[in-house]
Write an enzyme that holds these catalytic residues in place. Structure first.
Site, PDB file in Angstrom:
ATOM      1  N   GLU A   1      85.250   5.094  77.964  1.00 25.75           N
ATOM      2  CA  GLU A   1      86.649   5.449  77.726  1.00 25.75           C
ATOM      3  C   GLU A   1      87.008   6.837  78.248  1.00 25.75           C
ATOM      4  O   GLU A   1      88.163   7.105  78.575  1.00 25.75           O
ATOM      5  CB  GLU A   1      86.986   5.339  76.240  1.00 25.75           C
TER       6      GLU A   1
ATOM      7  N   MET B   1      76.569  27.173  88.304  1.00 25.36           N
ATOM      8  CA  MET B   1      77.325  28.264  87.687  1.00 25.36           C
ATOM      9  C   MET B   1      76.559  28.826  86.488  1.00 25.36           C
ATOM     10  O   MET B   1      76.570  30.033  86.241  1.00 25.36           O
ATOM     11  CB  MET B   1      78.720  27.767  87.276  1.00 25.36           C
TER      12      MET B   1
ATOM     13  N   LYS C   1      95.756  -3.548  64.148  1.00 23.46           N
ATOM     14  CA  LYS C   1      95.657  -4.886  64.714  1.00 23.46           C
ATOM     15  C   LYS C   1      96.714  -5.833  64.150  1.00 23.46           C
ATOM     16  O   LYS C   1      97.270  -6.665  64.872  1.00 23.46           O
ATOM     17  CB  LYS C   1      94.246  -5.442  64.450  1.00 23.46           C
TER      18      LYS C   1
ATOM     19  N   PHE D   1      84.907  -1.098  59.649  1.00 23.65           N
ATOM     20  CA  PHE D   1      84.143  -1.096  60.890  1.00 23.65           C
ATOM     21  C   PHE D   1      85.003  -0.585  62.047  1.00 23.65           C
ATOM     22  O   PHE D   1      86.131  -1.037  62.232  1.00 23.65           O
ATOM     23  CB  PHE D   1      83.641  -2.512  61.193  1.00 23.65           C
ATOM     24  N   GLN D   2      84.471   0.325  62.804  1.00 24.92           N
ATOM     25  CA  GLN D   2      85.157   0.967  63.934  1.00 24.92           C
ATOM     26  C   GLN D   2      86.481   1.600  63.529  1.00 24.92           C
ATOM     27  O   GLN D   2      87.426   1.648  64.320  1.00 24.92           O
ATOM     28  CB  GLN D   2      85.351  -0.027  65.094  1.00 24.92           C
TER      29      GLN D   2
END
Lengths: 185, 610
Positions: free
Chosen positions: B75, B506, B187, B137-138
């Site tokens: 993502e 760097m 949802k 969940f999630q």
């Protein structure tokens, strides 16, 4: 801003303006009353390292779905300008008003003060409360609860006078504000 | 919301369309994207966004591929790809991810977009409303987590609010100072049915009204200040790019009118052409000697769409001590934030520049040519120091040389450049000469390693026939290397040009200069074989270690119509110079020939800075 590169300290992040004094400032905000709006404001203060001295919030217009937040903070003038600009950027904030720098700004606070004492102290507490026009809203044989409203400084003075007389507990609302005159925010 | 979510909408809110189209929340999302002119979105499916993915599938069956969904591999890649798409087109980038880890993985890209003012709309799925707050969940508190890193965000509790919220989100993301806006959709709201409203049919619920026109009196005052200047400098930034190509055009016109030299931040490269004689090169920590000295010694500084970032100012209390400063910014909070200015103008860079040109002409202003001649002589003296000079080698490819050759061989092509973060990014900024806006995509504010490859994917999707090159380091590229799989899947011929010096360059440079050459954790152990890695992904791998072969291999890369990893083995210990050492002022730059003393130049206070 110093123009002498010989002066220390040499920090690339040296944002301190030592010549400026920190002042208390009160901001009144009109915000959309939606979930998380208080977090947006408080989170901004936390993320940018600004202090919150007091905070009040309640819905003030059910139909327009707006709340009013009054927030007391502390900072140098340029920091206060930055706080005002940052607050104005929050999408849910409809208006920001710097009450402190407005000569027409009125600030009030309410406090509940519990004092425990007997004898001469008890009499003195009641006498002082009378001078400050505080109300007794609860009493037992050895205690009072006073309700007092006024500018924050007046409440500070009242609390200091109560301290030697048996101050037990203090609850303050934080500052509320409004502008004098016929027009609204 | 304090109002019950089932409360009926006030009748006046519906500007009744001919037939109010009722659809599911998921279908509303798809319809709103179409109505907003979105053609590409970047995402990754998951449990809490399945209804939207279903609606996308069905839309595709009914209407053909009007909405192209690009399946990323992580993502974070979706968010950076959306940034690349947005920054190269001026249109908002759109991201669609699931709840919980989908949302948290996207956050680095969201913060990146906030820091660099990239318009972006992020849709996240959320667990059903009745499960919110149960540690389902999630489940993650996505709006809570992202409040601090979005321009605005929403949790949608009623499908009837969806059309308004989505159209509002696009408006907020793309106007004012652009930024990311997130919409979290449970949802059950995706399944619920509600009436759809088109963009023109909704009433925005907020008081958001960014100011784009600058104050006329201040613009006139600024124009007079610039005309009177003896040593002016234009210091421009990403705001000019964000204001659209016409703003870059106005900048060129106004710079020519005033005869002033122009420098730019990292984010602003391309707004002013590097080929113009008035171009000083980039300003700041790794900017040019002439740009930084001009900033230090100028008498009028005109900051346009930049924000006096610490990489630009160096030591603040010695920053351009003798100048009057004009600051044009669409974000009022940027003005007087780090540096106090004399004239602050809140407005869109393009609009204010056009007003400045008009004011200049209306008042018949003329630049002080005699003073400017002296100023340019002084600048030419600084230029003569050749601050970007490096020692070429016949045995090793110098990283600067690699970028110089890449530029020489691509400048006549329709090229877009993205970068990761580190030495290679600074060398790209120094040696790739941008002539046009929107051609340069880099993570400036947040400095996100891993940005460049997914950003290149987004750029290539928006410009399928152009040459898109991610200039990378061997360490950065491994942070989002998985998006090579995305490039292969969609046939995107992005070129990954890795300056491989086997070090986090760097970090190594700072350890050399500031930490007694104690190279803690900065060597890239166990590097993959990048050629084989490319082949494993189904891309093409090219390796080059010989300076004599560099040109031929770069041309081979350009002519390969597939994704390429170019493993450019460069000199390992080259430092990125010139440099304003930490805690020093613009006129205390270290030039390449002084590099031996560099460690002793930075004092104890400077060592503590980043």
């Amino acid at each position: 801003m110093s123009t002498d590169p010989a002066t220390d300290p040499a920090s690339a992040y040296d944002l301190s303006h030592v010549d400026e004094v920190e002042n208390l400032a009160t901001f009144a905000l009109l915000v959309d009353n939606e979930a998380g709006v208080l977090h947006r404001v408080v989170g901004l203060f936390a993320a940018r390292g600004y202090n919150i001295e007091s905070l009040t919030v309640a819905e003030t217009d059910r139909k327009a779905h707006t709340s009013r937040i009054t927030i007391v903070t502390r900072g140098a003038p340029h920091v206060l300008d930055q706080i005002e600009a940052q607050l104005s950027k929050v999408i849910s904030v409809r208006r920001v008003h710097d009450v402190t720098r407005d000569p027409n700004g009125i600030e009030r606070e309410l406090a509940l003060v519990k004092v425990r004492g007997t004898g001469q102290d008890r009499v003195e507490a009641l006498r002082v409360s009378d001078i400050f026009r505080a109300k007794v809203i609860d009493t037992t044989s050895e205690s009072f609860v006073f309700e007092i409203t006024g500018a924050p400084g007046k409440i500070d003075s009242f609390v200091e006078l109560m301290r030697p007389l048996g101050l037990v507990e203090l609850s303050r609302t934080g500052v509320l504000s409004i502008e004098r005159g016929a027009t609204g925010m | 919301m304090t109002a019950p979510t089932t409360a009926p909408k006030p009748a006046g809110k519906f500007i009744a369309p001919a037939a109010p189209r009722e659809m599911t929340g998921a279908e509303i999302v798809v319809q709103a994207l179409v109505d907003q002119g979105v053609d590409t979105l970047f995402g990754y499916p998951g449990g809490a966004v399945l209804p939207i993915y279903d609606a996308l599938f069905q839309d595709n069956e009914t209407h053909g591929p009007r909405l192209q969904h690009i399946l990323v591999r992580h993502e974070q890649g979706a968010a950076h790809a959306a940034e690349g798409y947005a920054r190269s087109t001026g249109k908002p980038g759109v991201v669609l991810v699931t709840s919980g880890p989908g949302a948290t993985n996207a956050i680095t890209g969201i913060v990146d977009a906030l820091m660099d003012s990239i318009p972006m709309v992020v849709f996240t799925g959320q667990v059903p409303t009745h499960l919110i707050g149960t540690d389902a969940f999630q489940e993650a508190d996505t709006v809570g987590i992202t409040r601090a890193c979005t321009k605005h965000n929403y949790l949608v509790k009623d499908a009837a609010d969806l059309p308004r919220i989505i159209h509002e989100a696009f408006h907020i993301a793309t106007t004012g100072r652009p930024g990311p806006v997130l919409i979290d959709i449970p949802k059950d709201v995706q399944f619920a049915r509600a009436a759809y409203q088109a963009p023109g049919e909704v009433t925005f619920s907020h008081g958001y009204a960014p100011r784009t026109r600058g104050d006329a009196a201040r613009i006139a005052e600024a124009a007079r200040m610039i005309a009177k200047a003896r040593r002016p400098v234009f210091y421009t930034g990403g705001g000019v790019i964000n204001a659209g190509p016409s703003a870059s055009q106005a900048l060129r016109t106004f710079a020519a009118l005033t005869g002033a030299p122009v420098t730019s931040t990292l984010m602003g490269l391309g707004a002013f052409p590097a080929a113009d004689p008035a171009w000083l090169g980039m300003v700041g920590m790794h900017g040019t000697f002439e740009a930084n000295n001009a900033m230090h010694d100028c008498d009028v500084m005109v900051c346009i769409g930049a924000r006096f970032d610490d990489r630009v100012t160096g030591r603040l209390d010695a920053f351009s001590p003798g100048s009057k400063k004009i600051h044009i910014d669409i974000d009022a909070s940027s003005i007087n934030k780090n540096v106090r200015v004399d004239v602050g103008i809140v407005g869109d860079a393009g609009s204010v520049l056009e007003d400045l040109i008009a004011a200049w002409k209306a008042e018949g202003l003329e630049a002080n040519r005699a003073a400017l001649d002296d100023w340019w002589r002084q600048i030419d003296g600084w230029r003569a120091r050749q601050c970007l000079k490096y020692a070429p080698s016949t045995t090793a490819i110098k990283p600067q040389q690699a970028i110089e050759r890449l530029y020489a061989l691509t400048k006549d092509r329709d090229a877009y450049i993205t970068t990761e973060v580190g030495q290679h990014q600074m060398w790209a900024a120094q040696f790739y000469r941008f002539q046009e806006p929107n051609r340069w995509m880099t993570s400036g504010g947040l400095g996100t390693m891993g940005y460049g490859l997914p950003a290149a994917v987004g750029v290539q999707l928006a410009h399928p026939d152009s040459l898109v090159i991610d200039i990378a380091g061997e360490a950065s590229i491994q942070m989002c290397i998985q998006e090579l799989s995305t490039a292969v899947q969609y046939g995107l011929p992005v070129k990954i040009f890795i300056l491989n010096n086997e070090w986090m360059g760097m970090v190594r440079q700072w350890q050399q200069l500031l930490h007694g050459e104690r190279y803690s954790q900065s060597y890239s152990e166990s590097l993959p074989d990048f050629v084989k890695l490319a082949e494993a992904y189904g891309a093409v791998g090219i390796r080059c270690e010989d300076p004599a072969e560099l040109d031929a291999k770069i041309l081979e890369m350009i002519d390969t119509p597939r994704p390429v990893i170019f493993d450019c083995r460069v000199a390992k210990l080259e430092n990125c110079l010139p440099m304003i050492p930490s805690g020093k002022a613009h006129n205390e730059m270290i030039l390449p020939e002084e590099v031996e003393d560099l460690g002793s130049v930075i004092d104890e206070a400077g060592r503590k800075l980043v």
